[in-house]
Scaffold this motif. Structure first.
Motif, PDB file in Angstrom:
ATOM      1  N   GLY A   9       0.833  -1.200   0.000  1.00 27.30           N
ATOM      2  CA  GLY A   9       0.000   0.000   0.000  1.00 27.30           C
ATOM      3  C   GLY A   9       0.864   1.244   0.000  1.00 27.30           C
ATOM      4  O   GLY A   9       1.784   1.377   0.830  1.00 27.30           O
ATOM      5  N   GLY A  11      -0.279   4.428   0.333  1.00 31.59           N
ATOM      6  CA  GLY A  11      -0.863   5.569   1.023  1.00 31.59           C
ATOM      7  C   GLY A  11      -1.630   6.453   0.062  1.00 31.59           C
ATOM      8  O   GLY A  11      -1.632   6.248  -1.156  1.00 31.59           O
ATOM      9  N   THR A  19       4.346   4.149   4.636  1.00 32.97           N
ATOM     10  CA  THR A  19       4.850   3.501   5.849  1.00 32.97           C
ATOM     11  C   THR A  19       6.318   3.095   5.681  1.00 32.97           C
ATOM     12  O   THR A  19       6.812   2.896   4.567  1.00 32.97           O
ATOM     13  CB  THR A  19       4.024   2.247   6.191  1.00 32.97           C
ATOM     14  N   GLY A 102      -3.140   3.876  -1.555  1.00 34.08           N
ATOM     15  CA  GLY A 102      -3.886   3.685  -0.320  1.00 34.08           C
ATOM     16  C   GLY A 102      -3.525   2.413   0.400  1.00 34.08           C
ATOM     17  O   GLY A 102      -2.375   1.984   0.438  1.00 34.08           O
ATOM     18  N   HIS A 103      -4.531   1.789   1.017  1.00 32.07           N
ATOM     19  CA  HIS A 103      -4.377   0.503   1.703  1.00 32.07           C
ATOM     20  C   HIS A 103      -4.839  -0.595   0.750  1.00 32.07           C
ATOM     21  O   HIS A 103      -5.891  -0.479   0.125  1.00 32.07           O
ATOM     22  CB  HIS A 103      -5.232   0.482   2.980  1.00 32.07           C
ATOM     23  N   ALA A 129       0.507  -3.085   4.687  1.00 33.40           N
ATOM     24  CA  ALA A 129      -0.565  -2.109   4.877  1.00 33.40           C
ATOM     25  C   ALA A 129      -0.108  -0.695   4.550  1.00 33.40           C
ATOM     26  O   ALA A 129       1.091  -0.375   4.595  1.00 33.40           O
ATOM     27  CB  ALA A 129      -1.084  -2.178   6.306  1.00 33.40           C
ATOM     28  N   GLY A 130      -1.086   0.135   4.249  1.00 26.63           N
ATOM     29  CA  GLY A 130      -0.809   1.547   4.011  1.00 26.63           C
ATOM     30  C   GLY A 130      -1.969   2.387   4.523  1.00 26.63           C
ATOM     31  O   GLY A 130      -3.035   1.856   4.856  1.00 26.63           O
ATOM     32  N   VAL A 131      -1.770   3.666   4.615  1.00 20.08           N
ATOM     33  CA  VAL A 131      -2.870   4.566   4.971  1.00 20.08           C
ATOM     34  C   VAL A 131      -3.843   4.581   3.802  1.00 20.08           C
ATOM     35  O   VAL A 131      -3.442   4.762   2.654  1.00 20.08           O
ATOM     36  CB  VAL A 131      -2.349   5.988   5.261  1.00 20.08           C
ATOM     37  N   SER A 132      -5.113   4.363   4.068  1.00 20.55           N
ATOM     38  CA  SER A 132      -6.091   4.294   2.978  1.00 20.55           C
ATOM     39  C   SER A 132      -6.514   5.697   2.540  1.00 20.55           C
ATOM     40  O   SER A 132      -6.217   6.700   3.209  1.00 20.55           O
ATOM     41  CB  SER A 132      -7.319   3.501   3.416  1.00 20.55           C
TER      42      SER A 132
END
Length: 506
Positions: A9, A11, A19, A102-103, A129-132
């Protein structure tokens, strides 16, 4: 053992939203000379990655967005390519890296297809994971998606919905977020889908580059203008559709449920609706049913849509009365009919095979029999005439009885024998001496006429309705002739009435 596919992801777009884990995976790929496959390079983080990570090899699937003619298969094509790359020999030590905005698991339809296809092919996967996109979009809109019950769709998934699917997928009385509205063509397709359940003038908000500093914008415009501007939609665009009022969503079943509930609500509902019972509403079910039949026979589709709505209202009114009395609710009505249709169509929803419509009917009767057994009925004591509603029109009941009796051999040997029986009943009527006897013999005549119609493959009820309609049309023409001749009805003699009728038949 390393995963066959690592999904990263990126972000929502700001560099500081990437991340540390995602950065480390991408930096390691560059150090090992490994290609990173981006769903799209049209993302602010990609440009900074290229500058920060020396030797980062990037490939993307952007060409699919321009080439694809089918929204439904766009992400499937990407997933196929990702999994094909991961399935090549000598990939054990170097997994495919697939990077998405994003996520990976929030509003990212391509990832779900990759995961499904990877499971089918025995490929392992891992998620970084990432910030969605949700966080900056909700911040820009000042929206709490959980409290509001917000619906979330990918734009390509939404655009692929058929007209008959929209009302079952979107609830316009709840907020809606549509992610990845990446170009004008997709915006147009999304607009057409949403127009099925929202007013064309409904104000929507297009959030662009959410969380990306000064690039972030929120544009408010009516739904019908969503695809008007050439530069509004891009890969960082999210559409927000605010909820409509219950009385505005006129194309949805839920609105009818709300209206019927509101009409019967104490103490501020409608006085007439509040006093109705199942019994007082019975006549309206019958009336509305016949008005539907009339619209069908007139082949008036606009009228049919209107009359079907009136009949549907009766279903909802009875369901609301029942809900208030603690008997059942509209959900029970849906459950009964849906379960019944699924159960009685195993050749559609199960593994049963049929040779044609005739076998479907045989299976249907057997399934109904099993349902009665499950309900505790003693089928050995049943009559073949059971289950025909006596409240139905008498000619329909007569022909249904006759069909069922004929199935077990109670039948005339020829149409000539049948017509002889009709003549016999007419003679018995002529010989009847009392009103009660004449009524009985007239019933026998009508029953045998219905049987004759059945032999000729004629629906007796429909035939009589057609005759009634023909008589009405001709008699109304007679009345028009009388008005044109400026005479009173009483001034016509028997012979003139005959002449009038012949004129009306022309």
């Amino acid at each position: 053992m390393a995963a066959s596919i690592t999904i990263v992801g990126l972000g929502p777009g700001e560099w500081h939203d990437l991340t540390l884990q995602a950065y480390a995976v991408l930096a390691r790929a560059a150090a090992e000379g490994q290609t990173v496959y981006f769903r799209t390079l049209i993302h602010p983080t990609v440009e900074r990655l290229r500058a920060e990570i020396t030797g980062l090899r990037c490939e993307s699937f952007d060409h699919y967005y321009d080439e694809s003619q089918n929204w439904e298969t766009l992400y499937q094509q990407i997933a196929e390519e990702v999994c094909t790359l991961a399935g090549r020999p000598l990939r054990e030590a170097q997994p495919v890296i697939y990077a998405v905005p994003g996520h990976p698991l929030i509003g990212e339809a391509s990832v779900q297809r990759v995961l499904t296809l990877a499971r089918e092919r025995g490929l392992s996967t891992s998620i970084v994971a990432g910030v969605s996109f949700l966080e900056p979009v909700c911040t820009a809109l000042e929206l709490d998606p959980l409290e509001a019950g917000t619906q979330l769709f990918d734009a390509t998934t939404l655009a692929a919905l058929g007209d008959d699917e929209v009302a079952g997928k979107i609830i316009p009385t709840l907020p809606l977020l549509v992610g990845q509205v990446y170009n004008r063509r997709l915006a147009s397709a999304v607009k057409l889908v949403l127009s099925e359940v929202y007013p064309d003038e409904w104000p929507v908000k297009l959030v662009r580059a959410a969380g990306v500093g000064d690039d972030e914008t929120v544009v408010t415009l009516p739904l019908y203008e969503l695809d008007r501007g050439t530069s509004l939609a891009n890969h960082l665009s999210t559409l927000y559709v605010p909820p409509v009022d219950e009385l505005t969503a006129l194309r949805l079943p839920e609105t009818l449920r709300y209206i019927t509930m509101r009409l019967r609500r104490e103490p501020d509902g409608c006085p007439w609706d509040r006093k109705q019972t199942h019994q007082s509403l019975t006549r309206y079910v019958i009336e509305e049913t016949y008005e539907v039949v009339e619209a069908l026979e007139e082949n008036d589709m606009e009228k049919l849509a209107d009359e079907l709505g009136d009949l549907l209202l009766q279903v909802y009114l009875h369901s609301e009365v029942a809900r208030q009395e603690g008997e059942f609710a509209i959900g029970d009505v849906f459950e009964h009919v849906n379960a019944k249709l699924i159960r009685r169509h195993p050749h559609v929803f199960g593994e049963t095979e049929v040779s044609g419509a005739e076998q479907v009917l045989v299976n249907w009767e057997e399934i109904k029999k099993q349902e009665r057994i499950a309900a505790g009925r003693d089928v050995k004591e049943e009559s073949v005439l059971d289950g025909v509603p006596l409240a139905a029109p008498a000619l329909i009941v007569a022909q249904e009885y006759q069909k069922r009796a004929a199935r077990i051999g109670f039948e005339f040997s020829s149409v000539e024998d049948l017509l002889k029986k009709v003549q016999e009943e007419i003679r018995e009527l002529q010989e009847a001496t009392s009103p009660e006897h004449r009524r009985e013999e007239m019933g026998d005549i009508l029953f045998m006429v219905a049987k004759a119609a059945l032999w000729l493959d004629i629906d007796a009820e429909e035939a009589l309705r057609r005759a009634n309609r023909k008589f009405r049309q001709r008699f109304q023409k007679v009345e028009e002739i009388i008005r044109q001749e400026e005479r009173t009805i009483a001034s016509y003699g028997d012979e003139e009435w005959g002449e009038l009728w012949e004129k009306a038949k022309r």
